[in-house]
Enzyme design. Structure first.
Site, mmCIF file in Angstrom:
data_model
loop_
_atom_site.group_PDB
_atom_site.id
_atom_site.type_symbol
_atom_site.label_atom_id
_atom_site.label_comp_id
_atom_site.label_asym_id
_atom_site.label_seq_id
_atom_site.Cartn_x
_atom_site.Cartn_y
_atom_site.Cartn_z
ATOM 1 N N ASP A 1 19.363 24.646 -9.359
ATOM 2 C CA ASP A 1 20.644 24.875 -8.694
ATOM 3 C C ASP A 1 20.563 24.319 -7.272
ATOM 4 O O ASP A 1 19.730 24.758 -6.474
ATOM 5 C CB ASP A 1 20.936 26.377 -8.675
ATOM 6 C CG ASP A 1 22.355 26.696 -8.251
ATOM 7 O OD1 ASP A 1 23.125 25.752 -8.011
ATOM 8 O OD2 ASP A 1 22.693 27.892 -8.159
ATOM 9 N N ASP B 1 26.476 20.852 -9.795
ATOM 10 C CA ASP B 1 25.247 21.058 -9.012
ATOM 11 C C ASP B 1 24.211 21.947 -9.682
ATOM 12 O O ASP B 1 23.297 22.430 -9.017
ATOM 13 C CB ASP B 1 25.601 21.637 -7.645
ATOM 14 C CG ASP B 1 26.249 23.011 -7.734
ATOM 15 O OD1 ASP B 1 26.684 23.400 -8.830
ATOM 16 O OD2 ASP B 1 26.331 23.698 -6.694
ATOM 17 N N GLU B 2 24.307 22.152 -10.996
ATOM 18 C CA GLU B 2 23.289 22.962 -11.661
ATOM 19 C C GLU B 2 23.081 22.516 -13.097
ATOM 20 O O GLU B 2 23.984 21.980 -13.735
ATOM 21 C CB GLU B 2 23.641 24.447 -11.605
ATOM 22 C CG GLU B 2 24.954 24.816 -12.240
ATOM 23 C CD GLU B 2 25.239 26.308 -12.151
ATOM 24 O OE1 GLU B 2 24.344 27.105 -12.478
ATOM 25 O OE2 GLU B 2 26.370 26.662 -11.765
#
Length: 367
Positions: A20, A118-119
């Site tokens: 993350d 973003d993860e």
């Protein structure tokens, strides 16, 4: 960089990572403007001196110290820290960085699943046989993200997706938390119930009204009571509270179709107006085809009449192509059946039977 690693035991079969990025949008902005490092940065709508109507997309950890957080009204963020640096969302920039990071992460994975910009979840290859090796592997991932993209990420490692996801947020920013299977309950039970993915504010409030504040209390609650209150979700929450998650890390299903629909401002039977609408929809479909490097073989037309009755017609062509004129010509051929019947409320165009384009192949664009 904070690291929390539980004791290492013999090899486990299901080692799952969750990576993350830390305060992603803000981190990318600081990377682009190093003079902002260590300062409160807020990415979102224009605060307009405290009268802005938008929200915060994300903010740096320095801004969070003032109580600012994602989804907060931008006017409130301004009141909390008027001296923060307020920046507009630059999605094109973030998407480009995200694409590079995801490609980097894929290189560490035997199985990979991106879940947001973003993860992502990763399952390493068979060479990673213990949680000790997994911890070192996670450090390598973090190091590569930092070196290549200039931002930090937090990584959680556990026996399933649930534990890895919670662990990645355990020591942000720039954290690494590794949880072995036998330590799952010790890790989970002291946490508030809101830490379990899927339990939002309203559900957490309901659980608290039942006297269930901590994960341990939810894990040991009578399943019948939970089912009466939450239905099937009650059993699911109890399983998660006990660290049980059977979801697999898997690639996103490939795109099977691209389609666009348009509703007329007023129902119409005007063939010129309908043809113009089809042209615009075809151009939008074609743009998406080129962006995703797809070829198609089937064109589908959808029409909805003023009485809301809806019909579809499809035609498969003999060759793979991405030619916009094929889309336009075929959709007009399919439309001819419906012109003059009733007024149309909606038209749509779709292409299916997709495959990725081989840059070396020669395309036939007519038939």
């Amino acid at each position: 960089m904070p690291i929390s690693i539980s004791k290492i035991n013999p090899p486990e079969r299901r080692i799952t990572f969750h990576a993350d990025m830390d305060s992603f949008f803000a981190s990318v902005e600081v990377r682009e403007r190093p003079e902002l490092k260590g300062l409160p940065v807020v990415v979102g709508s224009d605060p307009k001196g405290g009268s802005g109507r938008g929200v915060v997309s994300t903010c740096s950890y320095e801004a969070r110290k003032y109580g600012i957080h994602s989804a907060m009204p931008i006017s409130q963020a301004y009141r909390l820290c008027p001296n923060a640096f307020f920046l507009p969302v630059n999605m094109k920039l973030y998407a480009g960085v995200s694409e590079k990071i995801m490609e980097l992460l894929k290189g560490f994975a035997d199985r990979f699943q991106q879940v947001s910009v973003d993860e992502a979840y990763l399952v390493p290859g068979p060479e990673i046989t213990s949680f000790e090796e997994a911890a070192l592997y996670a450090l390598r991932i973090k190091d590569e993200v930092q070196k290549q993209e200039g931002i930090t990420c937090s990584v959680g490692v556990g026996p399933n997706k649930l534990i890895a996801k919670i662990a990645s947020g355990f020591q942000k920013p720039d954290g690494l938390t590794v949880v072995r299977p036998e330590e799952v309950r010790k890790f989970l039970f002291p946490l508030p119930v809101s830490k379990i993915p899927g339990i939002g504010e309203k559900t957490a409030d309901t659980l608290k009204s039942m006297g269930l504040n901590r994960v341990e209390e939810l894990a040991t609650c009578d399943v019948q009571l939970l089912s009466e209150k939450f239905g099937k979700m009650g059993l699911r929450m109890k399983q998660l509270a006990n660290g049980l998650d059977f979801g697999e890390v898997r690639e996103k299903e490939s795109v099977k179709s691209i389609s666009r629909h348009g509703t007329f401002a007023e129902d119409t039977s005007d063939p010129v107006k309908i043809a113009c609408s089809l042209d615009l929809l075809a151009e939008s479909v074609h743009k998406s085809l080129l962006k995703n490097r797809f070829l198609f073989k089937t064109v589908t037309l959808t029409v909805r009449f003023e009485d809301f009755s809806t019909y579809t017609r499809s035609k498969t062509i003999p060759i793979w192509t991405s030619d916009i004129f094929v889309i336009k010509r075929t959709s007009m051929q399919l439309l001819s059946e419906f012109i003059g019947n009733q007024k149309l409320r909606l038209v749509g165009i779709g292409v299916t039977k997709l495959r990725e384009r081989d840059e070396k192949q020669t395309l036939i664009t007519d038939f």
